[in-house]
Design a protein around this motif. Structure first.
Motif, PDB file in Angstrom:
ATOM      1  N   UNK A  74       0.823  -1.203   0.000  1.00  0.00           N
ATOM      2  CA  UNK A  74       0.000   0.000   0.000  1.00  0.00           C
ATOM      3  C   UNK A  74       0.861   1.259   0.000  1.00  0.00           C
ATOM      4  N   UNK A  75       1.886   1.282   0.853  1.00  0.00           N
ATOM      5  CA  UNK A  75       2.774   2.440   0.904  1.00  0.00           C
ATOM      6  C   UNK A  75       3.568   2.588  -0.375  1.00  0.00           C
ATOM      7  N   UNK A  76       4.012   1.477  -0.929  1.00  0.00           N
ATOM      8  CA  UNK A  76       4.826   1.525  -2.137  1.00  0.00           C
ATOM      9  C   UNK A  76       4.063   2.108  -3.313  1.00  0.00           C
ATOM     10  N   UNK A  77       2.809   1.688  -3.478  1.00  0.00           N
ATOM     11  CA  UNK A  77       2.027   2.131  -4.629  1.00  0.00           C
ATOM     12  C   UNK A  77       1.424   3.525  -4.438  1.00  0.00           C
ATOM     13  N   UNK A  78       1.398   4.018  -3.216  1.00  0.00           N
ATOM     14  CA  UNK A  78       0.858   5.349  -2.991  1.00  0.00           C
ATOM     15  C   UNK A  78       1.943   6.409  -2.824  1.00  0.00           C
ATOM     16  N   UNK A  79       3.149   6.005  -2.397  1.00  0.00           N
ATOM     17  CA  UNK A  79       4.186   6.984  -2.085  1.00  0.00           C
ATOM     18  C   UNK A  79       4.684   7.715  -3.325  1.00  0.00           C
ATOM     19  N   UNK A  83       4.333  11.743  -3.785  1.00  0.00           N
ATOM     20  CA  UNK A  83       5.501  12.622  -3.702  1.00  0.00           C
ATOM     21  C   UNK A  83       5.620  13.487  -4.948  1.00  0.00           C
ATOM     22  N   UNK A  84       5.452  12.858  -6.122  1.00  0.00           N
ATOM     23  CA  UNK A  84       5.565  13.608  -7.374  1.00  0.00           C
ATOM     24  C   UNK A  84       4.507  14.705  -7.465  1.00  0.00           C
ATOM     25  N   UNK A  85       3.274  14.356  -7.131  1.00  0.00           N
ATOM     26  CA  UNK A  85       2.192  15.340  -7.201  1.00  0.00           C
ATOM     27  C   UNK A  85       2.403  16.450  -6.185  1.00  0.00           C
ATOM     28  N   UNK A  86       2.877  16.103  -4.993  1.00  0.00           N
ATOM     29  CA  UNK A  86       3.113  17.115  -3.957  1.00  0.00           C
ATOM     30  C   UNK A  86       4.152  18.127  -4.404  1.00  0.00           C
ATOM     31  N   UNK A  87       5.269  17.648  -4.933  1.00  0.00           N
ATOM     32  CA  UNK A  87       6.323  18.551  -5.383  1.00  0.00           C
ATOM     33  C   UNK A  87       5.827  19.506  -6.464  1.00  0.00           C
ATOM     34  N   UNK A  88       5.054  18.979  -7.402  1.00  0.00           N
ATOM     35  CA  UNK A  88       4.583  19.795  -8.520  1.00  0.00           C
ATOM     36  C   UNK A  88       3.510  20.785  -8.065  1.00  0.00           C
ATOM     37  N   UNK A 137      -3.662   8.792  -4.356  1.00  0.00           N
ATOM     38  CA  UNK A 137      -2.352   9.447  -4.306  1.00  0.00           C
ATOM     39  C   UNK A 137      -2.100  10.304  -5.538  1.00  0.00           C
ATOM     40  N   UNK A 138      -2.774  10.008  -6.638  1.00  0.00           N
ATOM     41  CA  UNK A 138      -2.618  10.829  -7.845  1.00  0.00           C
ATOM     42  C   UNK A 138      -3.150  12.245  -7.648  1.00  0.00           C
ATOM     43  N   UNK A 139      -3.954  12.450  -6.623  1.00  0.00           N
ATOM     44  CA  UNK A 139      -4.477  13.775  -6.310  1.00  0.00           C
ATOM     45  C   UNK A 139      -3.669  14.472  -5.208  1.00  0.00           C
ATOM     46  N   UNK A 140      -2.580  13.856  -4.792  1.00  0.00           N
ATOM     47  CA  UNK A 140      -1.804  14.383  -3.677  1.00  0.00           C
ATOM     48  C   UNK A 140      -2.200  13.675  -2.395  1.00  0.00           C
ATOM     49  N   UNK A 141      -1.570  14.053  -1.303  1.00  0.00           N
ATOM     50  CA  UNK A 141      -1.854  13.400  -0.035  1.00  0.00           C
ATOM     51  C   UNK A 141      -1.869  14.385   1.110  1.00  0.00           C
ATOM     52  N   UNK A 142      -1.588  13.852   2.288  1.00  0.00           N
ATOM     53  CA  UNK A 142      -1.580  14.677   3.495  1.00  0.00           C
ATOM     54  C   UNK A 142      -0.543  15.795   3.395  1.00  0.00           C
ATOM     55  N   UNK A 143       0.635  15.466   2.850  1.00  0.00           N
ATOM     56  CA  UNK A 143       1.668  16.485   2.702  1.00  0.00           C
ATOM     57  C   UNK A 143       1.244  17.616   1.781  1.00  0.00           C
ATOM     58  N   UNK A 144       0.557  17.267   0.714  1.00  0.00           N
ATOM     59  CA  UNK A 144       0.058  18.289  -0.209  1.00  0.00           C
ATOM     60  C   UNK A 144      -0.951  19.200   0.468  1.00  0.00           C
TER      61      UNK A 144
END
Length: 443
Positions: A74-79, A83-88, A137-144
């Protein structure tokens, strides 16, 4: 109708909904895997204990391994997408507005909540939750989301003191609502099962989304002639690269070394801490603790006191004249003690003492994902012979940030003169003003 500039209601509902569903995930997966691997009904009544003689330790070991591997996948497929979406998105929002970093994660959270509800209600394959994690995760996550909210607050504040106070207020809202949600989860689950809590989470995310789209006012308006709209992805990445360059440009070698040490300190500490915390629920479900949903809720609530205690502790230590490095040292040592206590915990009291020591700072998305993946795989390998190994490893890994902290301290002690503006850890606005009208070269 004129919109509002109040981000606190949004953060409050998001925190409550997120921390209401987080303790449910591992418990739901654990129960489903228990049924599939043991061909028995998961014991939830007061008269049937998972730690009773009818349930052998091999059952626990098999379910623990399967659950930790599920967490790994779960973590592998969501991380990676998160991360990519958050940075962008966070970089993109610096020019085009903050609401995109708030609205998109809310959509992702709603998608995950609805998917979880469907899996629970129709008893679909539990591994569909991994697919929903990837999609959300494609929409971002908690960090976003948190990055967007704190940036939103920063846009509205006129000075540093106002910014600090309002961000501290947001931090307090997160702590209060997340703690309340964690305590509520256990009672909600015991009284109504999984479906009603998940339905409640979906409703809360819907309300939050409506507020963010139609009520919340944008804090940062893009310039009418801003050319970024033509290629938002390319310009967001370029802006992020320029920001990294400016952070290290026009600075002494000593300042750059110090900055790198601090970044390594933060990442290594985050890796050790999050790696251990990600497995707490599985450890609590295992023998000899065998916690029920009520105790798991209280344990989760106790761990969220970080949001309430971190700011108060730092402010108190600062007023007493305690150096910053000493405050960091106290935080690292508290995690080392907490993880060591948890690794040998055989009673509920010791587990709660470990949670008290684990009140530390909120950590970033990358360290969260990577640490959860690594520690989940290790837990699957070691659960049969020593379930507490991962927590002991987490305590041992804290030696790395301790060593880096010593390096930072030595650099400060050896400094014979007061640092100039150019030697500050982060360049001031006056140091970056030269780049306003030209693009700095990228290295």
């Amino acid at each position: 109708m004129k919109g509002l500039f109040l981000i606190e209601p949004l953060v409050a509902l998001y925190s409550f909904a997120s921390f209401l569903v987080l303790p449910l995930v591992q418990q739901y997966v654990y129960r489903r895997l228990w049924q599939e691997l043991t061909n028995t009904t998961y014991p939830v009544s007061a008269n049937a204990s998972r730690c009773g003689p009818s349930n052998t330790s091999s059952h626990h070991e098999d379910v623990q391994k399967a659950a930790s591997l599920f967490s790994l996948y779960s973590e592998l497929f969501s991380m990676i997408p998160s991360v990519a979406v958050t940075l962008i998105l966070v970089s993109y929002s610096d020019q085009r507005g903050r609401k995109i970093t708030i609205v998109l994660p809310l959509i992702g959270s709603l998608v995950y909540a609805l998917s979880f509800l469907a899996v629970s209600f129709f008893e679909l394959n539990v591994y569909l939750l991994i697919v929903s994690s990837f999609v959300s995760a494609l929409f971002g996550g908690l960090g976003t989301f948190l990055g967007g909210c704190f940036s939103y607050v920063a846009d509205l504040c006129e000075d540093g003191q106002q910014k600090t106070l309002r961000m501290a207020g947001v931090d307090m809202v997160i702590g209060l609502l997340s703690g309340l949600a964690s305590i509520s989860t256990g009672y909600f689950l015991q009284a109504a099962g999984f479906n009603w809590p998940l339905f409640t989470v979906a409703i809360l995310h819907c309300v939050n989304l409506l507020y963010a789209v139609f009520v919340l006012e944008e804090s940062l308006k893009p310039a009418p002639d801003d050319p970024l709209g033509s290629s938002p992805l390319r310009n967001a990445v370029h802006h992020m690269a320029c920001g990294v360059y400016q952070l290290f440009a026009k600075a002494s070698r000593r300042r750059n070394i110090l900055l790198v040490l601090l970044l390594l300190l933060f990442i290594s500490f985050a890796f050790a801490n999050i790696g251990g915390l990600s497995l707490i629920t599985l450890y609590e479900l295992n023998q000899p603790l065998c916690w029920n949903e009520i105790l798991i809720g209280y344990g989760s609530a106790l761990s969220t006191t970080v949001f309430l205690t971190s700011f108060v502790g730092v402010m108190a230590f600062s007023r007493c004249g305690v150096p910053n490095l000493a405050i960091i040292l106290i935080g690292i040592l508290s995690v080392m003690i907490a993880m060591t206590l948890v690794s040998f915990a055989k009673t509920t009291l010791v587990m709660f003492l470990g949670a008290l020591f684990a009140c530390v700072a909120c950590l970033d998305t990358i360290s969260n994902g990577v640490a959860s993946i690594v520690f989940s795989s290790l837990y699957a390998v070691t659960v049969a012979w020593f379930p507490g190994f991962c927590f002991l490893l987490s305590a041992g890994l804290c030696v790395i940030p301790l060593a880096l902290l010593v390096g930072v301290g030595l650099l400060e002690v050896n400094e014979d003169k007061e640092p100039s503006d150019a030697d500050a850890i982060i360049p001031g606005e006056e140091d970056l003003s030269g780049y306003d009208n030209e693009t700095p070269p990228l290295i």
